[in-house]
Design a protein around this motif. Structure first.
Motif: not given
Length: 93
Positions: A6-8, A19-21, A63-64, A87-90
């Motif tokens: 996610i940081k990249d 898409i958020d699942i 989430r993760s 890493g997801g949203m966390l």
């Protein structure tokens, strides 16, 4: 299976199909990305042809990153170009 942390991914958020699942309650009550389209995991797995095109690339976030790892592998096996967001949203925060 393709993946990106996610940081990249942050600099590209406005340029990708994200898409958020996560399930509806999670999506509604927890932080989310404005750029993400919400498609609950069960719906996406049950009818991917309703939401995805085999000619486009999609990034999946949860989430993760655990659920997206499984869904990404499944959708890749069906011929969809899907990338798991590690890493997801966390880890986005």
């Amino acid at each position: 299976m393709k993946h990106i942390h996610i940081k990249d991914l942050k600099p590209q958020l406005n340029e990708i199909n994200l898409i958020d699942i996560r399930e509806a309650l999670e999506f509604k009550t927890l932080p989310k990305l404005a750029q993400a389209r919400h498609i609950p995991m069960q719906e996406l797995v049950r009818e991917p042809h309703q939401y995805l095109s085999k000619t486009e690339c999609y990034y999946l976030i949860c989430r993760s990153g655990a659920r997206t790892e499984q869904v990404t592998a499944y959708l890749n096996s069906l011929g969809y170009d899907v990338i798991n967001v590690l890493g997801g949203m966390l880890e986005y925060r």
